[in-house]
Design a protein around this motif. Structure first.
Motif, PDB file in Angstrom:
ATOM      1  N   THR A 154       0.815  -1.222   0.000  1.00  0.00           N
ATOM      2  CA  THR A 154       0.000   0.000   0.000  1.00  0.00           C
ATOM      3  C   THR A 154       0.847   1.271   0.000  1.00  0.00           C
ATOM      4  O   THR A 154       0.324   2.361   0.216  1.00  0.00           O
ATOM      5  N   HIS A 184      -6.691   2.344   3.548  1.00  0.00           N
ATOM      6  CA  HIS A 184      -6.602   0.929   3.921  1.00  0.00           C
ATOM      7  C   HIS A 184      -6.309   0.715   5.402  1.00  0.00           C
ATOM      8  O   HIS A 184      -5.851  -0.351   5.798  1.00  0.00           O
ATOM      9  N   GLN A 216      -6.849   5.230  -2.723  1.00  0.00           N
ATOM     10  CA  GLN A 216      -6.997   3.774  -2.711  1.00  0.00           C
ATOM     11  C   GLN A 216      -6.021   3.152  -3.692  1.00  0.00           C
ATOM     12  O   GLN A 216      -5.925   3.563  -4.850  1.00  0.00           O
ATOM     13  N   ALA A 229      -7.611  -2.874  -4.770  1.00  0.00           N
ATOM     14  CA  ALA A 229      -9.036  -3.097  -4.996  1.00  0.00           C
ATOM     15  C   ALA A 229      -9.588  -4.020  -3.919  1.00  0.00           C
ATOM     16  O   ALA A 229      -9.007  -5.089  -3.665  1.00  0.00           O
ATOM     17  N   GLU A 230     -10.684  -3.599  -3.276  1.00  0.00           N
ATOM     18  CA  GLU A 230     -11.216  -4.352  -2.147  1.00  0.00           C
ATOM     19  C   GLU A 230     -11.678  -5.750  -2.541  1.00  0.00           C
ATOM     20  O   GLU A 230     -11.454  -6.716  -1.825  1.00  0.00           O
ATOM     21  N   GLU A 231     -12.318  -5.900  -3.686  1.00  0.00           N
ATOM     22  CA  GLU A 231     -12.887  -7.191  -4.058  1.00  0.00           C
ATOM     23  C   GLU A 231     -11.861  -8.169  -4.596  1.00  0.00           C
ATOM     24  O   GLU A 231     -11.883  -9.361  -4.289  1.00  0.00           O
ATOM     25  N   THR A 232     -10.937  -7.661  -5.418  1.00  0.00           N
ATOM     26  CA  THR A 232      -9.988  -8.576  -6.081  1.00  0.00           C
ATOM     27  C   THR A 232      -8.659  -8.706  -5.360  1.00  0.00           C
ATOM     28  O   THR A 232      -7.938  -9.680  -5.559  1.00  0.00           O
ATOM     29  N   THR A 272      -3.989  -1.048  -7.643  1.00  0.00           N
ATOM     30  CA  THR A 272      -4.455  -0.022  -8.569  1.00  0.00           C
ATOM     31  C   THR A 272      -3.823   1.298  -8.153  1.00  0.00           C
ATOM     32  O   THR A 272      -3.468   1.477  -6.979  1.00  0.00           O
ATOM     33  N   ASP A 275       0.253  -1.987 -11.002  1.00  0.00           N
ATOM     34  CA  ASP A 275      -1.190  -2.119 -11.187  1.00  0.00           C
ATOM     35  C   ASP A 275      -1.538  -3.510 -11.721  1.00  0.00           C
ATOM     36  O   ASP A 275      -0.888  -4.015 -12.651  1.00  0.00           O
ATOM     37  N   SER A 282      -1.731  -8.601  -4.390  1.00  0.00           N
ATOM     38  CA  SER A 282      -1.252  -7.853  -3.228  1.00  0.00           C
ATOM     39  C   SER A 282      -0.059  -8.521  -2.558  1.00  0.00           C
ATOM     40  O   SER A 282       0.912  -7.848  -2.181  1.00  0.00           O
TER      41      SER A 282
END
Length: 835
Positions: free
Chosen positions: A266, A357, A374, A377-380, A384, A390, A394
C-alpha cells in the motif's frame, strides 16, 4: 452404627501418611517417575481461599490415580512468598514483611495439609528463604554474563499505588493487574532480560506442547509475530536540517525516517506520516527545534493511558510536526504529524499512514483533511493506482515494492524485553555492583556495560537486610537505596568506592525455576540437581511423565517467563529440555451464587469453615463435582449437602459389610504388582461396576472430574440396590480414593483391616466383556429446551440424575448468567432445569 466423623478421621490419616512417608518417592531411584506439579500459592492474605483448594484438589486427584497405577508420583508444594502481593498485605496489616512471612507460613501450610493432598512435604521451598534466592540471584548473574541482562533508560509502566514499575505483561486494559490502578508512563533506568532473543523459539515451541489451547493462543498473540518491511522515508529538503537531531535520535542518521509496515503493497497510498509522542520527545531531548504547539501536545499526550490513546472510538488528535518526508514509491512530499494513536513502543515509533486501507489513519485523515488514495481493490485484492504494479496480486506486490525502494524485509514481534527490576523492598536483591570510576575508564565486566559487575558467585546470596523503613518511596528509588550499609561496597575490580544495585527482581523470576529446585531443595552447591532433573524431567515425552496445572491468568506472565528461563538454561547446558512442561492444563474459576467472588461483596469462601463443618473429603468432592475442572462454576451450599449425604451413604454401606465391632479384624493380601482386575461380581452389579471403572479412569485422565463423581454416585446406587459384595464395594472404594482419600483410607484400613494404604493399592481394570448391560438415555433440558442427551445407568436415582444434569457442560453454558429456580425430574427419562 458409629457416625461418620471427618473431624476425627481426617487429621488422623494425614498424620499417619506423613509418618509413613507414602507420598515421598525416592527421587534418585524411582523406577516410574511422574512429576505432578501445581502452581504454588503466594501468601498475601489471611489464608488460602476456596479457589486455591479447587486448583490443588484437581491436581491431586490426577496424581493419586497415577500413584495407584504404579507411578512414583512426586507432588511438591511451597510458597511463592516474595513480591508486591505479600508486601502490600504486610503493609495493610501493619506488619514487617519478614514477620508476616514467618506468620503466614504455618497458617498456609496448615491449610494445605488439611485438604488431604498427597504432598511431598520434605521438598517444600519458600522463595524468600536466602538459600532459595541465592540461586535466583545466581540465575540473574548468568543472564548478565551471557549477555541476556542489560540496563537502560526507557519509558516504562508505573503503578502510582504500588509505586513500582510493571512489565507490559502486568498491565491489563491500561491498569495494574495487581491493584487495578491506572498505569502511567515514566522514564526510568531499569534492568531487562532479553526475552526478545527467544521470540521465535517461544512461538515455535507452542506447536510441540500439549497445553490448554486458550493459553497457547494468548502467548501467540502476545509474542505477536508479523512479517513486513523496514522502509526509509527521506526527509524533504529544508526539513533535514530542522530535524537533524530528530531523525538521528531514531538511530537512522539525519536524512530519513524509518517505519515498519506489514503492508508495503500500500506504499503508493501513503499520504502522510505519523510520529509517536514518545519518539517526538526523544527528538526534543536531542535538540529538535519544534513548535510550541508540538511541545505542548507531546507533554499532554504522555500523561494519557495507552488504552485511551489507541481506543478506536476516540476522536483522533494530532499536530503538524513542521516536517515533510518523501514517499520513496511516488517521489512526492508528504507531511509528518505527531499523533497519540501511534505508540512509541510499537515498531519504530513512526508509521506511514495509508488512510484508504487503515481505519485509524482514515479517521485521522478525515478529521484533518488529508488525502485518501486507494491503491488495492477491495474485491480482487490487486493493486491499482500503483504505477507498474497495477493489476499485481497484493501478496506478490509486498515483495516487489519492497525490492524496488530498497526496503528491508523483516520479521517483527510484539513481545518486549522482560522488565525485571522493581523499586520495592520485598524481593531478591539484584546481584549487581556499579563503579563510577571503572565506568569513566571504560572498564566493566562486559564491554557494552562499563562500570557494571556481577556479584561473585561465592558472595551469593546478597542478603535482603531487615530495614524498618521498607515502604516504597514513589521516587523511582528503592527502599534499599536509603540504606548506606547495604549499598556502599567496594568495586570487585578496582577496589574503589562502588554502589550495590538497590532494586529487587520481579517475583516472576522466583517462580520461573522453582520446579527445578523442588527436586533437591537443600542442595548448597548448585541451583539444580542435574541427575534428578534428567530423571524427572526428561526431554522426551514418550509417556505421561508430567503434568502442570494452574491458572490461565498467568498465560503471558509466569507461563511465558518459565519457558524463556528453561530455554536459557538449556542453552547453558544445564537442562536437556527446552520446554519445561509438555502438558499443562488451566483450571477454571469459581463464582459464588452466580456472582464473582470479592471481598467487597462479602462472598469470598473460606475453606476452613467447610472443612470444619463437613470435612475435607466433602469439600474436595463438591469442588470437583460442581463444574468441569477446566471451566469452573458456581459454588452453592446446597450442593455441598448433597455430596455430604453421598459420603454418609458410603460410610453406611461399609458398616453393612463389616460392622463396627468387627472393624480392623479382617486382613487382606498385600498389593499386587500389576493392575488388579475387578472381581467377577453378581450379574446385577457387574455392568455398572465395569462401566464405572472405565468411565472414572477416562474422566480422571481427561480432568473431567464432575462426570467421574457422577459415575461414582451412580455406581454406589447400583451397589446398594444390588446388595453388592465386599469385593465389589472394594473396587468402588479404590475409585473413590482420589476424591475422598481420608474416608477411603478409614474404611480400607480402619474398617476392613488392611495393613497398607489404599493409596498404594493397584488401580482397578475393567473387563470389556462386562460392559454391556442395562442403560438408559437421559434428556437434559433448560426451560423446556433440550440441551443434551446422555447415556447412563438404569439404576440412576433422582439426586444423581439432577446432579449429572447440573454438571453437564452444555447445560451450564445455557444457564450462564441465570439463577436456577427449580429442577424437574421425570424418572429415568428427563431432567428439566427452570431458570
Amino acid at each position: 452404627m458409629p457416625k461418620y466423623e471427618p473431624g476425627a478421621i481426617e487429621p488422623k490419616w494425614q498424620e499417619i501418611w506423613r509418618t509413613e512417608r507414602i507420598y515421598e518417592p525416592d527421587l534418585d531411584r524411582a523406577p516410574r517417575p511422574f512429576y505432578n506439579l501445581m502452581m504454588f500459592p503466594y501468601p498475601s492474605a489471611e489464608g488460602l481461599h476456596v479457589g486455591n483448594m479447587y486448583a490443588f484438589t484437581g491436581a491431586d486427584i490426577f496424581g493419586r490415580m497415577k500413584r495407584m497405577q504404579g507411578y512414583d508420583v512426586f507432588e511438591p508444594i511451597g510458597l511463592d512468598g516474595f513480591g508486591i502481593h505479600s508486601e502490600n498485605y504486610a503493609m495493610k496489616v501493619g506488619v514487617h514483611p519478614m514477620d508476616q512471612a514467618a506468620k503466614a507460613a504455618p497458617r498456609f501450610y496448615g491449610q494445605l495439609a488439611a485438604i488431604g493432598n498427597g504432598f511431598a512435604w520434605d521438598e517444600r521451598v519458600e522463595t524468600y528463604d536466602p538459600e532459595y534466592y541465592r540461586w535466583t540471584q545466581w540465575i540473574f548473574v548468568q543472564m548478565f554474563r551471557k549477555g541476556l541482562a542489560y540496563r537502560k533508560t526507557q519509558s516504562v509502566n508505573w503503578c502510582p499505588k504500588d509505586q513500582t514499575v510493571l512489565a507490559d505483561e502486568q498491565v491489563e486494559g491500561g491498569k495494574c493487574e495487581r491493584c487495578g490502578t491506572e498505569v502511567v508512563r515514566k522514564e526510568l533506568e531499569q534492568w531487562f532480560f532479553k526475552i526478545t532473543d527467544y521470540a521465535e523459539r517461544l512461538l515455535k515451541g507452542l506447536d510441540g506442547i500439549d497445553w490448554t489451547e486458550k493459553v497457547k493462543i494468548a502467548q501467540r498473540n502476545w509474542i505477536g509475530r508479523s512479517e513486513g518491511a523496514l522502509i526509509d522515508f527521506p526527509l524533504a529538503a529544508g526539513a533535514a536540517g530542522a530535524a537533524s537531531g530528530a531523525a538521528s535520535s531514531q538511530g537512522l542518521g539525519n536524512k530519513s525516517l524509518r517505519v515498519f509496515t506489514t503492508r508495503p503493497d500500500t506504499l503508493f497510498g501513503a499520504t502522510f506520516m505519523v510520529v509517536s509522542p514518545e519518539l517526538a520527545e526523544r527528538w526534543l531531548r536531542a535538540g529538535w527545534q519544534a513548535s510550541e504547539e508540538v511541545k505542548k501536545y507531546v507533554k499532554e499526550s504522555l500523561t494519557k493511558r495507552e488504552l485511551e490513546r489507541i481506543d478506536e472510538g476516540k476522536e483522533k488528535t494530532g499536530v503538524p510536526a513542521g516536517l515533510a518526508a518523501v514517499n520513496p514509491a511516488t517521489g512526492k512530499e508528504i507531511p509528518v504529524w505527531v499523533a497519540d494513536y501511534v505508540l512509541g513502543n510499537v515498531g519504530t515509533g513512526a508509521i506511514m499512514a495509508v488512510p484508504a486501507h487503515d481505519e485509524r489513519d482514515f479517521a485521522f485523515a478525515k478529521k484533518f483533511g488529508l488525502p485518501v488514495v486507494q491503491v488495492v481493490a477491495e474485491e480482487t485484492g490487486v493493486l491499482t493506482g500503483s504505477g507498474r504494479f497495477d493489476g499485481m496480486d497484493s501478496e506478490k506486490a509486498k515483495r516487489e515494492i519492497t525490492k524496488l525502494i530498497g526496503g528491508e524485509r523483516k520479521v517483527q514481534y510484539r513481545l518486549r524485553d522482560w522488565l525485571i527490576s522493581r523499586q520495592r523492598y520485598w524481593g531478591a536483591p539484584i546481584p549487581m555492583i556499579r563503579c563510577d570510576a571503572c565506568a569513566a575508564a571504560g572498564k566493566g565486566e562486559r564491554a557494552d556495560m562499563p562500570g557494571w559487575y556481577a556479584v561473585g558467585e561465592s558472595d551469593l546470596p546478597v542478603i535482603l537486610p531487615r530495614i524498618e523503613n521498607f515502604r516504597p518511596t514513589g521516587t523511582g528509588v528503592s527502599p534499599l537505596g536509603t540504606e548506606k550499609s547495604f549499598y556502599e561496597v567496594k568495586c570487585p575490580a578496582c577496589g574503589g568506592h562502588a554502589r550495590r544495585e538497590t532494586d529487587v527482581s520481579d517475583t516472576f523470576l522466583d517462580s520461573a525455576w522453582y520446579y527445578l529446585r523442588y527436586l533437591d531443595p537443600k542442595n548448597d552447591t548448585a541451583a539444580l540437581n542435574g541427575a534428578r532433573v534428567a530423571k524427572w524431567l526428561p526431554p522426551e515425552n514418550d509417556g505421561p511423565m508430567r503434568l502442570y496445572t494452574g491458572g490461565a491468568e498467568h498465560s503471558v506472565l509466569h507461563l511465558l517467563y518459565v519457558r524463556f528461563v528453561a530455554m536459557a538454561l538449556h542453552d547453558w547446558g544445564l537442562v536437556a529440555f527446552e520446554e519445561p512442561f509438555k502438558k499443562f492444563r488451566a483450571h477454571g474459576l469459581l463464582i459464588k451464587d452466580g456472582t464473582k467472588m470479592s471481598k467487597s461483596k462479602g462472598n469470598v469462601i473460606n475453606p476452613d469453615e467447610y472443612i470444619t463443618n463437613f470435612g475435607a473429603d466433602t469439600l474436595r468432592m463438591y469442588l470437583m463435582f460442581l463444574a468441569p475442572f477446566e471451566q469452573g462454576g458456581d459454588f452453592r451450599d446446597a450442593g455441598v449437602l448433597g455430596v455430604e449425604r453421598f459420603l454418609k451413604r458410603v460410610w453406611a454401606y461399609a458398616e453393612t459389610l463389616v460392622p463396627a465391632e468387627d472393624a480392623g479384624k479382617v486382613k487382606s493380601a498385600a498389593r499386587e504388582p500389576a493392575p488388579a482386575p475387578a472381581p467377577a461380581p453378581a450379574p446385577a452389579v457387574a455392568p455398572a461396576l465395569h462401566r464405572a471403572i472405565k468411565k472414572v479412569t477416562e474422566d480422571i485422565e481427561n480432568l473431567h472430574y464432575n462426570t467421574a463423581v457422577s459415575a461414582l454416585m451412580i455406581l454406589l446406587r447400583a451397589i446398594e440396590e444390588g446388595k453388592g459384595s465386599r469385593e465389589e464395594f472394594t473396587v468402588f472404594l479404590k475409585l473413590l480414593a482420589p476424591f475422598a482419600p481420608h474416608l477411603a483410607e478409614e474404611i480400607w484400613r480402619g474398617r476392613f483391616g488392611n495393613a497398607a494404604s489404599i493409596h498404594r493399592e493397584a488401580w482397578p481394570a475393567y473387563d470389556p466383556a462386562h460392559l454391556a448391560g442395562s442403560a438408559i438415555t437421559l434428556v437434559f433440558q433448560v426451560n423446556g429446551k433440550t440441551r443434551d442427551a446422555v447415556e447412563t445407568e438404569s439404576s440412576i436415582g433422582e439426586e444423581e440424575a439432577k446432579a449429572l444434569a447440573l454438571g453437564n457442560r452444555k447445560v451450564q453454558n445455557a444457564l450462564e448468567g441465570k439463577t436456577v429456580k427449580k429442577v424437574i425430574y421425570v424418572d429415568k427419562k428427563l431432567v428439566n432445569i427452570v431458570a
